[in-house]
Every structure is written in structure tokens, then in C-alpha cells.
Design a protein around this motif. Structure first.
Motif, PDB file in Angstrom:
ATOM      1  N   VAL A   1       4.879 -11.093  -5.187  1.00 54.10           N
ATOM      2  CA  VAL A   1       5.185 -12.088  -4.169  1.00 54.10           C
ATOM      3  C   VAL A   1       3.940 -12.727  -3.573  1.00 54.10           C
ATOM      4  N   ARG A   2       2.921 -11.951  -3.329  1.00 53.77           N
ATOM      5  CA  ARG A   2       1.748 -12.499  -2.641  1.00 53.77           C
ATOM      6  C   ARG A   2       0.794 -13.236  -3.556  1.00 53.77           C
ATOM      7  N   GLU A   3       0.643 -12.763  -4.790  1.00 51.17           N
ATOM      8  CA  GLU A   3      -0.296 -13.412  -5.698  1.00 51.17           C
ATOM      9  C   GLU A   3       0.287 -14.725  -6.201  1.00 51.17           C
ATOM     10  N   GLN A   4      -0.497 -15.767  -6.119  1.00 52.38           N
ATOM     11  CA  GLN A   4      -0.088 -17.095  -6.553  1.00 52.38           C
ATOM     12  C   GLN A   4      -0.731 -17.413  -7.900  1.00 52.38           C
TER      13      GLN A   4
ATOM     14  N   VAL B   1      -1.261   3.889  -2.504  1.00 49.37           N
ATOM     15  CA  VAL B   1      -0.373   2.755  -2.306  1.00 49.37           C
ATOM     16  C   VAL B   1       0.941   3.033  -3.037  1.00 49.37           C
ATOM     17  N   SER B   2       2.063   2.761  -2.358  1.00 46.68           N
ATOM     18  CA  SER B   2       3.359   2.989  -2.989  1.00 46.68           C
ATOM     19  C   SER B   2       3.603   1.971  -4.100  1.00 46.68           C
ATOM     20  N   THR B   3       4.460   2.331  -5.017  1.00 48.72           N
ATOM     21  CA  THR B   3       4.810   1.436  -6.113  1.00 48.72           C
ATOM     22  C   THR B   3       5.456   0.164  -5.570  1.00 48.72           C
ATOM     23  N   GLY B   4       6.345   0.310  -4.583  1.00 44.74           N
ATOM     24  CA  GLY B   4       7.002  -0.854  -3.991  1.00 44.74           C
ATOM     25  C   GLY B   4       6.007  -1.792  -3.341  1.00 44.74           C
ATOM     26  N   SER B   5       5.035  -1.230  -2.645  1.00 44.14           N
ATOM     27  CA  SER B   5       4.018  -2.045  -1.993  1.00 44.14           C
ATOM     28  C   SER B   5       3.184  -2.791  -3.023  1.00 44.14           C
TER      29      SER B   5
END
Length: 83
Positions: A15-18, A4-8
């Protein structure tokens, strides 16, 4: 399994984790990124010059407006609402 890339990974966590926050007894869920930026604003408003510089760098790094259809959420306290 691919790497997995660092940016991903950053986008996934930021952003996705709440995360839950509480404002005046009301609980909300916001992204980690939102929480981070809110904390920077609070620190800058309390005369933390390092936070103010970082906030300015982020603003310059990510210029522009919200995309059409993006939700805007304002979380204010009852005291703020009285102003």
C-alpha cells in the motif's frame, strides 16, 4: 530492533510503496496493491479463469465501499473515453 509482523510488512510494500506506470504516454504513480489489482482485472478480462477466481476471492475477502474522503482515481485510455 524489533521484529516486524508479516501484516505490517505486507501493508508497507503493498500500500505505501508507489510504482510508476504509463498509460497512453502519461506517467502516474500508484501503489503496488493498485497495480496488482489492475493486473488481475486485465487478466480476468482476457479470459484468465485463475485471475477471475482470485479477483472474486479478493472481492469477497474485502467487501465494502471506500471510506468517506478516500480518493477515487480512474485511469482510462482515450479509446475508453470514446465509448
Amino acid at each position: 530492533m524489533g521484529q516486524v509482523s508479516t501484516g505490517s510488512l505486507f501493508r508497507k510494500v503493498a500500500v505505501r510503496e508507489q510504482i510508476p506506470i504509463e498509460i497512453n504516454g502519461t506517467r502516474f504513480k500508484i501503489s503496488r496493491w493498485d497495480a496488482y489489482v489492475r493486473q488481475l482485472y486485465n487478466m480476468a478480462l482476457n479470459n484468465n479463469s485463475s485471475a477471475a477466481r482470485l479477483l472474486d476471492q479478493l472481492r469477497r475477502q474485502f467487501p465494502g465501499d471506500l471510506l468517506p474522503g478516500d480518493p477515487i482515481t480512474f485511469l482510462i485510455s482515450e479509446d475508453d473515453a470514446k465509448l
